[in-house]
Design an enzyme around this catalytic site. Structure first.
Site, PDB file in Angstrom:
ATOM      1  N   SER A 568       0.844  -1.189   0.000  1.00 22.90           N
ATOM      2  CA  SER A 568       0.000   0.000   0.000  1.00 22.90           C
ATOM      3  C   SER A 568       0.886   1.247   0.000  1.00 22.90           C
ATOM      4  CB  SER A 568      -0.959  -0.037   1.190  1.00 22.90           C
ATOM      5  OG  SER A 568      -1.978   0.920   1.039  1.00 22.90           O
ATOM      6  N   ASP A 651      -8.325  -4.650  -6.624  1.00 23.18           N
ATOM      7  CA  ASP A 651      -7.929  -3.537  -5.762  1.00 23.18           C
ATOM      8  C   ASP A 651      -8.371  -2.247  -6.433  1.00 23.18           C
ATOM      9  OD1 ASP A 651      -6.819  -1.637  -4.162  1.00 23.18           O
ATOM     10  OD2 ASP A 651      -4.800  -2.453  -4.180  1.00 23.18           O
ATOM     11  N   HIS A 683      -7.210  -5.443  -2.093  1.00 17.66           N
ATOM     12  CA  HIS A 683      -5.988  -4.825  -1.574  1.00 17.66           C
ATOM     13  C   HIS A 683      -5.184  -5.816  -0.735  1.00 17.66           C
ATOM     14  CE1 HIS A 683      -3.647  -1.218  -1.069  1.00 17.66           C
ATOM     15  NE2 HIS A 683      -3.773  -1.189   0.235  1.00 17.66           N
TER      16      HIS A 683
END
Length: 730
Positions: A568, A651, A683
């Site tokens: 991330s 995602d 994600h």
């Protein structure tokens, strides 16, 4: 030179107390322990995946709160959402995920824990797949008021996937932004809370009590347009609460008058349990008692024991997900009185519970890379600083017991599940269960595997975890594995993870260093907020200084053969590092779902996030977005470190094009690189079989370039046989 002295220990450092990816994935995963009214036993559920059957199993158990012994309650996988029934110590109410009459429906059952499978009785049928109970409420009549939630249609009726008509066209049409969120395209169905009552009846000569579902369930959000609770994708029963007297329901919903893609604002609504009135926002912009200037996300509504007040948390900023939460208390009869507690405390609670006497509140709060419980008097002033009575690890759930103590469920870096009791004044009094003492795959793990240190960052002292491999010997040398957390407003905490598990990485033969640089939460507002419009400055400087501190102060860490990984925001930082001098300090890099092209950030779903972190809109403040652009030519020309890119197709926060763009550039630049894609993951990588491949590829990639693969016979290698590699190069 002792650069490879650690290699002499290869046959021993993974032999005792090491945990492999397979062991991590197949270890039992337990939910919160919920005590019965007397505090003698606690319920909890467990799930476990098997690579032999390629399937998961689940069951419910009881934990004796005196001896710590665990007994199996039921193996029936249809049982879910079990709660203790009223004030009884052995009767439970739950959902059975079957319905003989209605496909896709469920049933309400009651059983006795002393003979669970043999004592059940069916209380009623529900025509859709309702999930997640709130705590049930006992009334003076003995009736049971309850709350559940389900997806609903726009007309307020519950959505049943098995009975829904299949459209002839797959087209999707939108007239407003927020067309998809997390991993789902938005549709005409949404979440809603429903209330119901099980009517008590006395039957037979012995006066035996029986219950039956009376009337239809009430959709409590249907009265106001655009209300939704629990809020997806992570909303759960903490988004709503049922008053102890069974009269009221409080719930959180996003602000219905604002575009959800641009704002984080949400309110707490109050509605009668019987649905006789429309829900009313107690802290909305037009509510009489709303604190001035407080418009951010509201959360965690919870009624006082006497049902007269509602405590809740709220952020101030209308478009910031990581703003500090302040505790507020609303008095129901006044309709105008909302008071703040400990308003100036520089911490952000995430959950609240009242003490049984209603005189204090217990706050679950991130603090210095831990999740601790704090005690706060109900009459505390704005300058009051609560004190914590738990310390290490993270608290995931907690309940007050009859004797005044608190039953805590949590985890730590070295154990996946721990249950203990804590006293409000004395702290932790007794550990009842710890997974590392019970689960064979976790045995050998202990708190001695973990340490921490501080170093001088860009502008303040920075905290970092350090996690050792098994049989660690400070006289030897181990390669560095540099961990970079996501967020960016997040942290590396003293917690167990089934995805980025410190010990699984360390047990390949690394020393894991996991710093909490600028942007990290739990260390005060100033550190968290300083990352705004500074994604590539302060945090990057902190990481450089951390690497230098490790190189200069830890003789047992080999930085010459170090590797780095992040997801991330951590993935963005890996991409940023690749094009900056720190990238040349590592033998290999791994970025998971990280941004790459600055201008692509506008394709995310949560526009409030980028507009906050980059100080404005994409068209009015484009320079801010491009200031920290890993894809800028001056950075790309520095790319040279082998890099694995992981990016999943579902995602929607960081679309797959980001990973593809980075892979294209690395390949054209001739940098050794590999792309790992999961078309069915978001994600996170959640499917156990996908998780195993993820670990094999990530660890195999790092081990190949760090040298671990050549010298440790038990190290994970790049296994390209289970998932063939596509290679069209001549």
């Amino acid at each position: 030179m002792r650069s490879f002295q650690w290699l002499a220990l290869a046959s021993t450092f993974v032999s005792a107390g090491a945990i492999t990816p397979e062991q991590l994935i197949t270890a039992p995963r337990r939910d919160q322990a919920v005590p019965n009214p007397s505090g003698e036993v606690a319920l909890f559920s467990t799930s476990q995946y098997s690579f032999d059957t390629h399937a998961s199993s689940s069951w419910w158990s009881l934990l004796d709160l005196n001896s710590g012994k665990v007994s199996r309650l039921t193996n029936d996988s249809s049982v879910s959402e079990v709660v203790w029934l009223g004030s009884t110590d052995s009767n439970v109410l739950y959902i059975n995920n079957t319905n003989a009459q209605i496909p896709g429906g469920v049933e309400l059952w009651i059983s006795n824990t002393e003979d669970f499978d043999g004592s059940y009785s069916v209380q009623g049928c529900i025509s859709a797949g309702f999930v997640l109970w709130s705590q049930d409420s006992g009334t003076k009549s003995g009736d049971i008021h309850f709350v559940v939630y389900s997806q609903t249609y726009g007309n307020g009726t519950a959505y049943n996937e098995k009975l829904a008509a299949t459209p002839l066209s797959s087209a999707r049409i939108y007239d407003s932004i927020y067309v998809r969120h997390w991993d789902t395209w938005l549709t005409t169905t949404f979440n809603a809370v429903f209330s119901g009552t099980l009517k008590k009846k006395i039957t037979g000569q012995g006066g035996k009590s029986r219950f039956s579902l009376t009337g239809p369930l009430h959709n409590l959000v249907a009265g106001v347009k655009n209300l939704e609770t629990p809020y997806p994708p992570f909303g759960d029963s903490s988004d709503y609460d049922l008053s102890p007297n069974g009269k009221w329901v409080a719930f959180k919903s996003k602000a219905p008058e604002l575009p959800q893609a641009n704002h984080t604002a949400s309110y707490i609504y109050l509605v009668p349990h019987d649905g006789s009135e429309k829900p009313v926002a107690i802290n909305g912009p037009k509510s009489p008692g709303t604190p001035h200037g407080v418009r951010g996300d509201s959360s965690s509504p919870v009624f006082s024991p006497d049902s007269d007040q509602i405590a809740y948390l709220q952020m101030k900023d209308i478009a910031y997900e990581a703003d500090r939460r302040t505790l507020y208390v609303y008095t129901i009869d006044s309709k105008k009185t909302i008071s703040s507690l400990a308003k100036n405390w520089d911490r952000s609670p995430s959950a609240i519970k009242w003490t049984p006497d209603g005189q204090s509140l217990i706050l679950n709060t991130e603090d210095k890379a831990r999740q601790r419980l704090f005690l706060l008097p109900a009459d505390a002033g704005d300058d009051f600083k609560p004190h914590n009575f738990t310390d290490g690890g993270v608290v995931s759930a907690y309940y007050t017991l009859k004797n005044g103590d608190v039953l805590v469920t949590g985890s730590a870096i070295w154990t996946s599940w721990t249950v203990y009791t804590a006293n409000l004044k004395k702290g932790v009094t007794k550990t009842l269960f710890s997974a590392n003492k019970v689960d064979s795959s976790l045995k050998g793990l202990s708190s001695s595997d973990v340490d921490e240190f501080h170093f001088k960052g860009n502008w303040t002292d920075i905290h970092s975890w350090i996690v050792y491999p098994p049989n660690f010997d400070k006289a030897q040398k181990y390669p560095l594995l540099f961990y970079i957390h996501g967020g960016p407003q997040g942290s590396w905490a003293d917690s167990w993870s089934s995805r980025w598990n410190y010990k699984v990485f360390a047990d390949q033969g690394y020393v894991v260093v996991a710093p909490n640089p600028t942007g990290s939460t739990g260390f005060g507002d100033k550190l968290t907020d300083a990352i705004q419009n500074n994604w590539g400055s302060y945090p990057y400087d902190d990481l450089v200084k951390c690497w230098e501190h490790v190189r200069d102060n830890f003789d047992y860490i080999d930085t010459d053969h170090g590797v780095a990984a992040g997801a991330s925001y951590g993935g963005f930082m890996i991409n940023w590092i690749q094009g900056n001098p720190l990238g040349r300090k590592f033998k290999a890099l791994v970025s998971h779902d990280g941004t790459f092209v600055a201008d692509a950030k506008v394709s995310t779903e949560e526009l409030w996030f980028i507009e906050h972190d980059f100080n404005g809109t994409f068209w009015a403040n484009r320079d801010n977005y491009r200031r920290w652009d890993p894809s800028a030519p001056e950075h790309i020309r520095q790319f040279s470190t082998p890099q694995l890119i992981i990016h999943s197709s579902k995602d929607y926060r960081l679309p797959i094009s980001e990973g593809l763009s980075l892979f294209n550039v690395l390949q054209e630049r001739g940098v050794p690189s590999r792309l790992l894609n999961f078309p069915d993951e978001n994600h996170w990588v959640l499917n156990p079989e996908n998780s195993l491949v993820w670990h094999q590829q990530v660890l195999g990639w790092l081990n190949r370039y760090s040298g671990v693969e050549k010298h440790n016979p038990k190290a994970v290698t790049l296994d390209d046989t289970k998932v063939p590699v596509v290679d069209y190069n001549p």
